[in-house]
Design an enzyme around this catalytic site. Structure first.
Site, PDB file in Angstrom:
ATOM      1  N   TYR A  45      56.281 -27.873  86.701  1.00 36.62           N
ATOM      2  CA  TYR A  45      56.525 -27.934  87.964  1.00 36.62           C
ATOM      3  C   TYR A  45      56.132 -26.013  88.205  1.00 36.62           C
ATOM      4  O   TYR A  45      54.561 -25.963  88.736  1.00 36.62           O
ATOM      5  CB  TYR A  45      56.819 -28.482  88.806  1.00 36.62           C
ATOM      6  CG  TYR A  45      55.838 -27.879  89.904  1.00 36.62           C
ATOM      7  CD1 TYR A  45      55.435 -29.536  90.926  1.00 36.62           C
ATOM      8  CD2 TYR A  45      56.930 -27.717  91.273  1.00 36.62           C
ATOM      9  CE1 TYR A  45      54.490 -29.293  92.099  1.00 36.62           C
ATOM     10  CE2 TYR A  45      55.989 -27.396  92.832  1.00 36.62           C
ATOM     11  CZ  TYR A  45      54.585 -28.427  92.844  1.00 36.62           C
ATOM     12  OH  TYR A  45      54.044 -28.299  94.151  1.00 36.62           O
ATOM     13  N   ILE A 102      54.414 -20.731  96.978  1.00 40.19           N
ATOM     14  CA  ILE A 102      55.056 -22.019  96.457  1.00 40.19           C
ATOM     15  C   ILE A 102      55.472 -23.195  96.899  1.00 40.19           C
ATOM     16  O   ILE A 102      56.544 -23.075  97.532  1.00 40.19           O
ATOM     17  CB  ILE A 102      56.350 -21.112  95.450  1.00 40.19           C
ATOM     18  CG1 ILE A 102      55.009 -20.199  94.459  1.00 40.19           C
ATOM     19  CG2 ILE A 102      56.646 -22.487  94.507  1.00 40.19           C
ATOM     20  CD1 ILE A 102      56.031 -18.705  93.338  1.00 40.19           C
ATOM     21  N   GLY A 103      55.288 -24.222  96.485  1.00 47.67           N
ATOM     22  CA  GLY A 103      56.164 -25.341  97.030  1.00 47.67           C
ATOM     23  C   GLY A 103      57.074 -26.181  96.633  1.00 47.67           C
ATOM     24  O   GLY A 103      57.943 -26.267  95.079  1.00 47.67           O
ATOM     25  N   SER A 130      55.062 -21.655 102.081  1.00 48.17           N
ATOM     26  CA  SER A 130      53.657 -23.040 102.161  1.00 48.17           C
ATOM     27  C   SER A 130      53.825 -23.949 102.633  1.00 48.17           C
ATOM     28  O   SER A 130      55.494 -24.487 103.517  1.00 48.17           O
ATOM     29  CB  SER A 130      53.862 -23.730 100.528  1.00 48.17           C
ATOM     30  OG  SER A 130      53.582 -24.855 100.637  1.00 48.17           O
ATOM     31  N   THR A 178      44.584 -21.694 102.867  1.00 48.25           N
ATOM     32  CA  THR A 178      44.392 -22.345 100.868  1.00 48.25           C
ATOM     33  C   THR A 178      42.848 -23.202 100.733  1.00 48.25           C
ATOM     34  O   THR A 178      43.340 -24.233 101.145  1.00 48.25           O
ATOM     35  CB  THR A 178      45.258 -22.829 100.922  1.00 48.25           C
ATOM     36  OG1 THR A 178      46.875 -21.365 100.806  1.00 48.25           O
ATOM     37  CG2 THR A 178      45.056 -23.215  98.963  1.00 48.25           C
ATOM     38  N   ARG A 187      47.302 -30.430  85.523  1.00 43.15           N
ATOM     39  CA  ARG A 187      48.511 -30.199  85.232  1.00 43.15           C
ATOM     40  C   ARG A 187      49.335 -31.018  83.696  1.00 43.15           C
ATOM     41  O   ARG A 187      50.093 -32.001  84.424  1.00 43.15           O
ATOM     42  CB  ARG A 187      48.867 -29.991  86.001  1.00 43.15           C
ATOM     43  CG  ARG A 187      47.949 -29.406  87.536  1.00 43.15           C
ATOM     44  CD  ARG A 187      49.297 -28.577  88.763  1.00 43.15           C
ATOM     45  NE  ARG A 187      48.451 -28.208  89.664  1.00 43.15           N
ATOM     46  CZ  ARG A 187      48.504 -28.141  91.132  1.00 43.15           C
ATOM     47  NH1 ARG A 187      50.225 -27.764  90.920  1.00 43.15           N
ATOM     48  NH2 ARG A 187      48.567 -27.437  91.717  1.00 43.15           N
ATOM     49  N   HIS A 287      44.726 -19.673  91.846  1.00 46.23           N
ATOM     50  CA  HIS A 287      45.711 -20.269  92.481  1.00 46.23           C
ATOM     51  C   HIS A 287      46.827 -20.427  91.862  1.00 46.23           C
ATOM     52  O   HIS A 287      47.195 -21.298  90.993  1.00 46.23           O
ATOM     53  CB  HIS A 287      45.624 -21.960  92.481  1.00 46.23           C
ATOM     54  CG  HIS A 287      46.608 -23.176  93.687  1.00 46.23           C
ATOM     55  ND1 HIS A 287      46.333 -22.745  94.999  1.00 46.23           N
ATOM     56  CD2 HIS A 287      47.676 -23.204  93.268  1.00 46.23           C
ATOM     57  CE1 HIS A 287      46.982 -23.505  95.686  1.00 46.23           C
ATOM     58  NE2 HIS A 287      47.740 -24.137  94.883  1.00 46.23           N
ATOM     59  N   ASP A 318      45.418 -12.544  94.371  1.00 46.18           N
ATOM     60  CA  ASP A 318      46.662 -13.235  94.454  1.00 46.18           C
ATOM     61  C   ASP A 318      46.432 -13.921  92.896  1.00 46.18           C
ATOM     62  O   ASP A 318      45.477 -13.733  92.707  1.00 46.18           O
ATOM     63  CB  ASP A 318      47.179 -14.572  94.914  1.00 46.18           C
ATOM     64  CG  ASP A 318      47.597 -15.417  94.418  1.00 46.18           C
ATOM     65  OD1 ASP A 318      48.694 -15.079  94.272  1.00 46.18           O
ATOM     66  OD2 ASP A 318      47.108 -16.715  94.427  1.00 46.18           O
ATOM     67  N   GLY A 320      48.576 -13.808  88.514  1.00 48.64           N
ATOM     68  CA  GLY A 320      48.944 -12.937  87.390  1.00 48.64           C
ATOM     69  C   GLY A 320      49.019 -11.452  87.877  1.00 48.64           C
ATOM     70  O   GLY A 320      49.652 -10.766  86.638  1.00 48.64           O
TER      71      GLY A 320
END
Length: 391
Positions: A45, A102-103, A130, A178, A187, A287, A318, A320
């Site tokens: 995740y 980050i959730g 988040s 967001t 994913r 993201h 945001d 990288g």
């Protein structure tokens, strides 16, 4: 802390007594170690990306297009005297860094968001909470120093407004909307494990604690397993909003006096639209490569967005960032500050609050060092003259 580079001296001095660092000294090392200790579903995740992972890879590769040109004999200040502090969206920070939202951090630590808030408070940098957190707005607000609230705008305006009002009451200094996640990206790492933590009631603490959300339920979610199942299904129907438009930013501006930043912007026209609608800031982000495979790298999008709105709004970056030199490059390309994501989550998995602090100190010490060795005394005034032309 007198300067962030003191971290380097601490390590070398401890080494005189034979003490080695317990945690890895690079972002990549933290990821490798976390992959060894985390549950596979939790690691997937956090580490996972959209589809083939090309966007996540492009985010990292984009920094290789730029090279810093160190300047010598400029009388720049030494360790302890360099100026890394900034003000962004009205928030004063000891360095131009905030932890990215980050959730579901309970996947890596049961008190995840609170520990992140405590670590950033100690270091004097910011944290962005988040909506999909495992700790509530109020819990994090009580622990944090300078913090912003990230809003995933739900498919219910009354609920969105309730989140905003709670964040204001809890002391948030800014709002981050967001806009690149009206629904989850494709994913494969999560799909192979059939793992979506929200469906197990994780990462929805802010919903379960919200009076507007609870009013939609036939019974309190803590009353029984069936009541929780209904609450989760209610969340499913509310998360995400494909209908958002710039006019919604204008409505948000009417709801609050807090500074507003819009996160997930990659096109200069979109940046102009949201700033025209009332946003005070734009966060250039894809993201972390988790939404659209094959997307433009966030760093490649940054200069055009800065040229579009940088004279009217704070532009942040945001996606990288892994090293201090990455931060320097983003600032040189026009960002006021950066959001730092996955590495602090790996630190959290490895050593809780101290692991978060370690991951952040790695970045901040590296930035402090890179700034001085590039011949600069301050992050203020960094521009493209620090860099070679892109390759």
């Amino acid at each position: 802390m007198s300067s962030f580079i003191d971290f380097q001296n601490e390590i070398y001095l401890r080494g005189l007594g034979g003490e080695l660092p317990e945690l890895p000294m690079t972002a990549a090392g933290l990821e490798r170690r976390a992959g060894e200790v985390l549950d596979p579903a939790a690691y997937a995740y956090v580490a996972g990306s959209a589809s083939a992972g090309r966007t996540a890879a492009a985010n990292l590769a984009a920094f290789d297009k730029h090279r810093i040109v160190p300047r010598m004999l400029r009388g720049s200040t030494g360790p302890g005297a360099r100026e890394l502090s900034v003000e962004v969206l009205g928030t004063q920070l000891a360095a131009p860094v905030l932890t990215a939202p980050i959730g579901v951090l309970e996947l890596v630590h049961e008190r995840g968001e609170v520990l992140v808030a405590e670590a950033t408070r100690e270091l004097g940098i910011g944290t962005v909470l988040s909506t999909a957190a495992s700790s509530t707005i109020e819990e994090v607000g009580a622990a944090a120093g300078e913090w912003w609230y990230q809003l995933y705008w739900p498919a219910d305006d009354e609920l969105a407004r309730s989140f905003v009002e709670r964040a204001e009451c809890a002391g948030a200094k800014a709002l981050v909307v967001t806009v690149d996640t009206p629904s989850l990206g494709w994913r494969p790492q999560d799909l192979e494990l059939a793992h979506l933590p929200f469906l197990a009631g994780k990462g929805i603490a802010n919903y379960l604690s919200d009076p507007v959300f609870r009013a939609k339920l036939p019974a309190p979610p803590e009353e029984s397993e069936e009541a929780m199942r209904i609450a989760i299904l209610t969340w499913v129907g509310l998360f995400g909003n494909h209908g958002l438009r710039p006019a919604d930013i204008t409505r948000l501006r009417d709801w609050t006096d807090l500074p507003i930043a819009v996160k997930g912007i990659l096109h200069p026209d979109d940046a102009r639209l949201v700033v025209d609608a009332g946003a005070d800031g734009v966060i250039v982000s894809n993201h972390g490569g988790r939404q659209v495979d094959g997307s433009i790298a966030a760093l490649d999008a940054l200069p055009a967005v800065v040229a579009s709105v940088g004279d009217r709004a704070d532009v942040l970056f945001d996606s990288g960032v892994r090293t201090g030199s990455d931060v320097l490059v983003a600032l040189a390309l026009g960002a006021k500050a950066v959001l730092y994501g996955r590495p602090y989550a790996y630190g959290l998995a490895l050593a809780g609050r101290e692991g978060v602090r370690h991951a952040l100190r790695l970045l901040l010490a590296d930035l402090d060092s890179a700034l001085g060795l590039a011949g600069r005394s301050s992050v203020a005034g960094l521009d493209r003259s620090v860099l070679t032309p892109p390759r």
